[in-house]
Write a protein that holds these residues in place. Structure first.
Motif, PDB file in Angstrom:
ATOM      1  N   GLY A 183     -14.742   4.958  14.822  1.00  0.00           N
ATOM      2  CA  GLY A 183     -16.079   5.206  14.297  1.00  0.00           C
ATOM      3  C   GLY A 183     -16.038   5.739  12.883  1.00  0.00           C
ATOM      4  N   GLY A 184     -17.154   5.556  12.178  1.00  0.00           N
ATOM      5  CA  GLY A 184     -17.239   6.028  10.802  1.00  0.00           C
ATOM      6  C   GLY A 184     -16.936   4.931   9.807  1.00  0.00           C
ATOM      7  N   GLU A 185     -17.121   5.254   8.541  1.00  0.00           N
ATOM      8  CA  GLU A 185     -16.920   4.290   7.458  1.00  0.00           C
ATOM      9  C   GLU A 185     -15.511   4.415   6.881  1.00  0.00           C
ATOM     10  OE1 GLU A 185     -19.062   1.976   6.351  1.00  0.00           O
ATOM     11  OE2 GLU A 185     -20.456   2.536   7.975  1.00  0.00           O
ATOM     12  N   VAL A 186     -14.926   3.270   6.533  1.00  0.00           N
ATOM     13  CA  VAL A 186     -13.623   3.254   5.877  1.00  0.00           C
ATOM     14  C   VAL A 186     -13.800   3.668   4.423  1.00  0.00           C
ATOM     15  CG1 VAL A 186     -11.693   1.797   5.126  1.00  0.00           C
ATOM     16  CG2 VAL A 186     -12.714   1.470   7.411  1.00  0.00           C
ATOM     17  N   GLU A 187     -12.998   4.605   3.985  1.00  0.00           N
ATOM     18  CA  GLU A 187     -13.032   5.049   2.592  1.00  0.00           C
ATOM     19  C   GLU A 187     -12.180   4.087   1.759  1.00  0.00           C
ATOM     20  OE1 GLU A 187     -11.620   9.057   2.810  1.00  0.00           O
ATOM     21  OE2 GLU A 187     -13.503   9.824   3.644  1.00  0.00           O
ATOM     22  N   SER A 188     -12.841   3.263   0.962  1.00  0.00           N
ATOM     23  CA  SER A 188     -12.178   2.139   0.302  1.00  0.00           C
ATOM     24  C   SER A 188     -11.064   2.575  -0.649  1.00  0.00           C
ATOM     25  CB  SER A 188     -13.209   1.288  -0.447  1.00  0.00           C
ATOM     26  OG  SER A 188     -13.909   2.074  -1.390  1.00  0.00           O
ATOM     27  N   GLU A 189     -11.273   3.636  -1.403  1.00  0.00           N
ATOM     28  CA  GLU A 189     -10.251   4.067  -2.357  1.00  0.00           C
ATOM     29  C   GLU A 189      -9.002   4.578  -1.635  1.00  0.00           C
ATOM     30  OE1 GLU A 189     -11.491   6.747  -5.367  1.00  0.00           O
ATOM     31  OE2 GLU A 189     -13.145   5.476  -6.079  1.00  0.00           O
ATOM     32  N   ALA A 190      -9.194   5.337  -0.595  1.00  0.00           N
ATOM     33  CA  ALA A 190      -8.060   5.844   0.184  1.00  0.00           C
ATOM     34  C   ALA A 190      -7.313   4.695   0.851  1.00  0.00           C
ATOM     35  CB  ALA A 190      -8.548   6.844   1.222  1.00  0.00           C
ATOM     36  N   PHE A 191      -8.072   3.749   1.393  1.00  0.00           N
ATOM     37  CA  PHE A 191      -7.458   2.582   2.040  1.00  0.00           C
ATOM     38  C   PHE A 191      -6.622   1.799   1.035  1.00  0.00           C
ATOM     39  CE2 PHE A 191      -7.446  -1.910   3.160  1.00  0.00           C
ATOM     40  CZ  PHE A 191      -7.010  -1.876   4.481  1.00  0.00           C
ATOM     41  N   ALA A 192      -7.148   1.562  -0.153  1.00  0.00           N
ATOM     42  CA  ALA A 192      -6.439   0.801  -1.184  1.00  0.00           C
ATOM     43  C   ALA A 192      -5.141   1.497  -1.599  1.00  0.00           C
ATOM     44  CB  ALA A 192      -7.339   0.592  -2.400  1.00  0.00           C
ATOM     45  N   ALA A 193      -5.177   2.826  -1.692  1.00  0.00           N
ATOM     46  CA  ALA A 193      -3.978   3.576  -2.082  1.00  0.00           C
ATOM     47  C   ALA A 193      -2.892   3.475  -1.010  1.00  0.00           C
ATOM     48  CB  ALA A 193      -4.341   5.036  -2.327  1.00  0.00           C
ATOM     49  N   LEU A 194      -3.289   3.555   0.255  1.00  0.00           N
ATOM     50  CA  LEU A 194      -2.336   3.428   1.353  1.00  0.00           C
ATOM     51  C   LEU A 194      -1.759   2.017   1.411  1.00  0.00           C
ATOM     52  CD1 LEU A 194      -4.380   5.386   4.044  1.00  0.00           C
ATOM     53  CD2 LEU A 194      -2.254   6.163   2.953  1.00  0.00           C
ATOM     54  N   LYS A 195      -2.605   1.038   1.211  1.00  0.00           N
ATOM     55  CA  LYS A 195      -2.174  -0.363   1.237  1.00  0.00           C
ATOM     56  C   LYS A 195      -1.185  -0.639   0.110  1.00  0.00           C
ATOM     57  CE  LYS A 195      -4.167  -5.060   1.186  1.00  0.00           C
ATOM     58  NZ  LYS A 195      -3.911  -5.492   2.574  1.00  0.00           N
ATOM     59  N   GLN A 196      -1.402  -0.030  -1.043  1.00  0.00           N
ATOM     60  CA  GLN A 196      -0.521  -0.239  -2.186  1.00  0.00           C
ATOM     61  C   GLN A 196       0.902   0.224  -1.869  1.00  0.00           C
ATOM     62  OE1 GLN A 196      -1.111  -1.822  -5.177  1.00  0.00           O
ATOM     63  NE2 GLN A 196       1.101  -1.569  -5.384  1.00  0.00           N
ATOM     64  N   ARG A 197       1.030   1.357  -1.188  1.00  0.00           N
ATOM     65  CA  ARG A 197       2.354   1.859  -0.819  1.00  0.00           C
ATOM     66  C   ARG A 197       3.064   0.882   0.117  1.00  0.00           C
ATOM     67  NH1 ARG A 197       0.667   8.056   0.773  1.00  0.00           N
ATOM     68  NH2 ARG A 197      -0.640   8.428  -1.062  1.00  0.00           N
ATOM     69  N   PHE A 198       2.298   0.325   1.043  1.00  0.00           N
ATOM     70  CA  PHE A 198       2.872  -0.627   2.004  1.00  0.00           C
ATOM     71  C   PHE A 198       3.311  -1.902   1.287  1.00  0.00           C
ATOM     72  CE2 PHE A 198       2.337  -3.901   5.389  1.00  0.00           C
ATOM     73  CZ  PHE A 198       3.304  -3.420   6.263  1.00  0.00           C
ATOM     74  N   GLU A 199       2.477  -2.409   0.404  1.00  0.00           N
ATOM     75  CA  GLU A 199       2.820  -3.622  -0.327  1.00  0.00           C
ATOM     76  C   GLU A 199       4.037  -3.403  -1.225  1.00  0.00           C
ATOM     77  OE1 GLU A 199      -0.508  -5.214  -2.422  1.00  0.00           O
ATOM     78  OE2 GLU A 199      -1.582  -5.783  -0.589  1.00  0.00           O
TER      79      GLU A 199
END
Length: 468
Positions: A343-359
């Motif tokens: 539940g709740g909204e995904v925080e786009s900036e936080a998501f992008a930062a986490l995704k960048q580390r994975f990539e």
């Protein structure tokens, strides 16, 4: 994306031949017995590579062969055919053996979340293609007929052993001890393109050819199957490091002699899974299968995590203790994910930062160990649960660990805690004591709850409790 290229011995920026497709080929199993977990380490890492490419935005077409004929007991083209050996062992036909163990292989792959390649082609489907390639190599004088067999003439190449800088005189016949030299060969590194009945009278599968009734050599099948489905060039060829010589070396020799140009740009080799006594192999009797892991109580995805914790270019040592450590790690990881609330909204900036580390981990020569670290970074991140769950779900497309599915199963398996105002009051009092930095009181309440069989779980969303 940077990948280590076994052909150049260095990391290279990955640039596909064609902008709209990545052409990828995997050496498939010889289906005469169950795959052991050493074999399956290669398929796990190749699966991660394919999924990583797709995750990073590439369109991938992946082809894999099934060796159901022609792979001899020795890579030097001598000894009994492995398929015939399996048929004799179980008193079945070669094709019955092939179907049974092909099905078993893909059943193991499914348990390990290994995606089935886009094209899977049995070697026995492509006899016409093998004959055509052999005819062309004879016409170009890269091949010769001797003693009933057709051989590739390695002396016609500027450089034969392209993966390793060995001197030709240092290469032993067939790179196997106890292999007798084939007197039909002009050069000790020559290899068979087509066998005839003159050499193997008991061969179960035979076909008519211009050179007599016989069957193809092992090395030619990958060349022809890849060209049949991927055309005259390829981006990435995958396999275990033990296939680099002679199998992949011979593939390059015959393919580029046939085509007249470079065939494959990147070679992706996965290193060995060793036991404490050395390389795992069926011949040594170290026959550890997925089914055996399950019998001993291990989820196959624990083995997948075990493989992901190490880089594909490092030899990995298997022991039951090491696997148990991976099991504990997996269970703790799933338990932490199970505390996250939907539940709740995904925080786009936080998501992008986490995704960048994975990539970044994927782009650095498929650093799966760093990719696992990126999962823990998600759990520690200062963001809401919705963002964490979205990131974990996103990463798991590549990792294939069923992170959210397993966490959901764990949550559903745990009994729901009943409402208990007295316990709730104690938990609230402990929270207040911690806020006031009254650690002694907080510890006292925790110990009282523990004595009552209550476990306290501190989460970013607050303190929870359950009976144990």
């Amino acid at each position: 994306m940077y990948l280590y290229n076994s052909l150049s011995h260095k990391k290279e920026l990955f640039v596909p031949n064609h902008p709209d497709i990545v052409k990828m080929y995997t050496c498939g199993p010889t289906v005469y017995h169950y795959a052991h977990i050493g074999n399956l380490r290669s398929y796990i890492m190749e699966d991660v590579l394919e999924k990583a490419l797709r995750y990073l935005g590439y369109n991938v077409k992946r082809v894999m062969n099934i060796t159901d004929v022609g792979h001899l007991a020795s890579d030097a083209d001598t000894g009994e055919d492995k398929m015939l050996k399996g048929a004799k062992r179980e008193n079945k036909t070669v094709m019955d053996i092939a179907k049974f163990y092909t099905d078993a292989f893909f059943a193991d792959c499914a348990k390990l979340n290994i995606k089935t390649p886009d094209v899977v082609e049995p070697a026995t489907n492509c006899i016409d293609e093998y004959i055509h390639m052999v005819e062309t190599l004879l016409q170009k004088e890269y091949a010769y007929f001797a003693g009933g067999n057709v051989y590739f003439d390695t002396s016609k190449l500027e450089k034969y052993n392209v993966f390793f800088d060995h001197k030709e005189e240092d290469l032993e016949v067939g790179v196997r001890e106890g292999v007798e030299e084939d007197s039909n060969k002009r050069n000790k590194n020559d290899f068979v393109l087509w066998f005839t009945k003159s050499k193997f009278e008991d061969q179960a599968l035979k076909w008519d050819s211009p050179w007599g009734v016989g069957y193809p050599g092992w090395h030619i099948e990958c060349s022809c199957i890849s060209m049949k489905h991927l055309g005259e060039d390829m981006d990435i060829h995958c396999g275990g490091i033990d296939n680099a010589f002679p199998h992949h070396t011979n593939e390059i020799a015959q393919s580029e002699a046939y085509l007249g140009h470079k065939w494959c740009n990147y070679w992706f080799h996965v290193h060995h899974l060793n036991t404490e006594g050395g390389k795992m192999s069926k011949s040594k009797g170290e026959f550890l299968t997925v089914s055996l892991l399950e019998e001993k109580g291990y989820d196959p995805l624990v083995y997948r995590l075990f493989c992901l914790q190490s880089h594909y270019r490092r030899n990995l040592v298997f022991s039951w203790e090491n696997l148990e450590n991976a099991k504990v790690t997996y269970e703790k990881l799933i338990a932490k994910i199970a505390t996250l609330e939907e539940g709740g909204e995904v925080e786009s900036e936080a998501f992008a930062a986490l995704k960048q580390r994975f990539e970044t981990a994927l782009n650095g020569d498929l650093n799966t160990s760093l990719a696992i670290t990126a999962v823990y970074d998600v759990l520690k991140a200062k963001t809401n649960d919705a963002t964490k769950l979205a990131a974990l779900n996103d990463f798991d497309y590549v990792l294939g660990l069923d992170l959210l599915k397993a966490a959901k199963r764990l949550s559903e398996a745990q009994p729901k805690d009943e409402v208990d105002p007295e316990i709730d009051a104690l938990v609230a009092a402990r929270t207040a004591a911690k806020k006031e930095k009254n650690w002694a009181e907080a510890d006292r309440i925790r110990d009282e709850l523990k004595a009552r069989g209550i476990e306290i779980i501190d989460t970013p969303q607050g303190t929870k409790w359950k009976r144990v």
